[in-house]
Design an enzyme around this catalytic site. Structure first.
Site, PDB file in Angstrom:
ATOM      1  N   GLN A  86      26.961-116.879  29.068  1.00 54.37           N
ATOM      2  CA  GLN A  86      27.151-117.856  28.151  1.00 54.37           C
ATOM      3  C   GLN A  86      26.336-119.424  28.447  1.00 54.37           C
ATOM      4  O   GLN A  86      26.241-120.045  28.013  1.00 54.37           O
ATOM      5  CB  GLN A  86      27.919-118.735  29.764  1.00 54.37           C
ATOM      6  CG  GLN A  86      29.432-118.147  30.433  1.00 54.37           C
ATOM      7  CD  GLN A  86      30.819-118.351  29.090  1.00 54.37           C
ATOM      8  OE1 GLN A  86      30.137-119.308  28.567  1.00 54.37           O
ATOM      9  NE2 GLN A  86      31.339-117.492  28.465  1.00 54.37           N
ATOM     10  N   SER A  87      25.089-118.077  27.774  1.00 55.04           N
ATOM     11  CA  SER A  87      23.962-118.772  27.362  1.00 55.04           C
ATOM     12  C   SER A  87      24.420-120.330  25.922  1.00 55.04           C
ATOM     13  O   SER A  87      24.726-119.580  25.121  1.00 55.04           O
ATOM     14  CB  SER A  87      22.907-117.846  26.536  1.00 55.04           C
ATOM     15  OG  SER A  87      21.646-118.797  25.680  1.00 55.04           O
ATOM     16  N   ASN A  88      24.293-121.165  26.315  1.00 51.80           N
ATOM     17  CA  ASN A  88      24.129-122.199  25.888  1.00 51.80           C
ATOM     18  C   ASN A  88      23.208-122.013  23.928  1.00 51.80           C
ATOM     19  O   ASN A  88      23.415-122.195  22.769  1.00 51.80           O
ATOM     20  CB  ASN A  88      23.846-124.347  25.410  1.00 51.80           C
ATOM     21  CG  ASN A  88      25.310-123.781  27.174  1.00 51.80           C
ATOM     22  OD1 ASN A  88      26.392-124.147  26.913  1.00 51.80           O
ATOM     23  ND2 ASN A  88      24.284-124.167  28.112  1.00 51.80           N
TER      24      ASN A  88
END
Ligand code: PLP
Length: 361
Positions: A86-88
């Protein structure tokens, strides 16, 4: 692409980028923020770096303005980076790569290696809409021995099979180039009167780039602000080491330990994991102030700040605190908030079926 001229106080540094690309809506707003649990002698405001854009938003945009300029100036047509599922940061890279006509490659740490099982929640939906090439690696994969070698191997593979070049961005965009995003933010803070109007800046720290840029900018301007990063992974030791490397890379004579405060003790169950009280806190803040905190970074940082204000009141007695909201809103769409709201039930949310006008619920 535009030429970059640093603020006058940063001219003495080494490794000043020559270009930047405008990607964000900068000069983000600052406003008062009234959340529960803040002692009455403390003034709290928020700087809205969650509003640097929409799908391309958050703190990574400021770093990417410099990183993507470097990428384009090297005539790369591919860009690779890495992070959590879920890396921004990876999502921001995917979006801006497509805006610039480049192919994004994302190496993502994932709990599953079954490619059909990864779903399309939160940031991953945007990664997939951008038709990023996605490579799954086990969740615990370390950067230096697993992710970095894969980024290098992928770049080499692209070069040898297509003749095109691939630009590699380290985790979180935190290197001496991305660093300039938050060094140059200090000129924005000066123009917004923050150096006179506040005593402390507080924010979430994950890979240390934001913390290092702020600490260096603050030091160079000679401002009296105190810079506090609330760690959501790793610890003080790790972040000071990163910041000291950045200080060295720009040729400054200073020590991280003297210019940056890292507040440990608020990562809860660990990076990316949420405790019930953290999710309750996010809901409380959203429903009372309309500010969306995310479960991985800003939620933990603000929850940690409120705890510090109450358990360690001398630290911030009578202070004017500016919380830097670093974004992350798509993390709210990764399912864990829906699960929590479902458990609480329709009643607590006041959801009614109202089919007949006369049956007022
Ligand atoms: C990446 C990120 C951070 C941490 O910033 P670093 O520069 O990596 O320390 C904080 N908040 C959000 C929402 C992020 O995406």
């Amino acid at each position: 692409m535009q030429p970059y001229a640093p603020p006058p106080w940063a001219n003495i540094l080494k490794n000043i980028p020559k270009h930047k690309i405008k990607l964000g809506n900068l000069n983000t707003a600052i406003h008062d923020w009234r959340i529960k649990g803040i002692p009455s002698d403390v003034k709290l405001s928020i700087k809205r770096d969650d509003m640097t854009g929409s799908t391309l938003s958050g703190n990574k945009v400021r770093k990417l303005e410099f990183l993507m300029a470097d990428c384009v100036s090297q005539r790369c047509t591919h860009v690779v980076t890495c992070g959590g599922i879920q890396s921004n940061h990876c999502r921001a890279v995917a979006v801006c790569a497509r805006q610039l006509g480049l192919q994004p490659h994302l190496i993502l740490r994932s709990g599953t290696q079954v490619v059909d099982d990864i779903g399309c929640e939160g940031n991953l939906l945007l990664d997939r809409l951008c038709a990023s090439k996605i490579y799954l690696v086990p969740r615990q994969s370390p950067y230096l021995t697993c992710l970095k070698p894969r980024m290098d191997a992928l770049s080499e593979h692209i070069r040898s099979t297509t003749g095109e070049s691939c630009y590699a961005i380290p985790v979180g965009g935190s290197n001496v180039i991305g660093l300039w995003g938050y060094i140059s933010l200090f000129a924005e803070l000066e123009s917004q009167g923050v150096l006179e109007d506040y005593d402390d800046i507080v924010f979430a720290t994950g890979s240390g780039g934001t913390a290092s840029g702020l600490a260096i900018g603050n030091y160079l301007t000679g401002s009296k602000l105190r810079i506090h990063g609330v760690s959501v992974c790793d610890d003080k030791h790790y972040f000071h080491q990163h910041c000291n490397e950045m200080i060295q890379a720009v040729g400054l004579d200073a020590r991280s330990e003297d210019i940056l405060d890292i507040i440990d003790g608020h990562k809860g169950q660990g990076y990316g994991l949420s405790a019930q009280e953290e999710l309750d806190f996010i809901l409380e803040v959203a429903s009372s102030t309309g500010i969306m905190l995310d479960p991985v970074y800003t939620g933990k940082a603000v929850y940690g700040l409120v705890k510090e204000l109450n358990t360690n009141p001398d630290m911030f007695k009578g202070k004017r605190i500016l919380f830097l909201h670093t974004g992350g809103v798509f993390g709210l769409f990764d399912r864990r908030m829906d699960e929590m709201l479902k458990i609480k039930g329709a009643n607590s949310n006041q959801i009614y079926a109202w089919t007949e006008l006369s049956d007022f619920p």
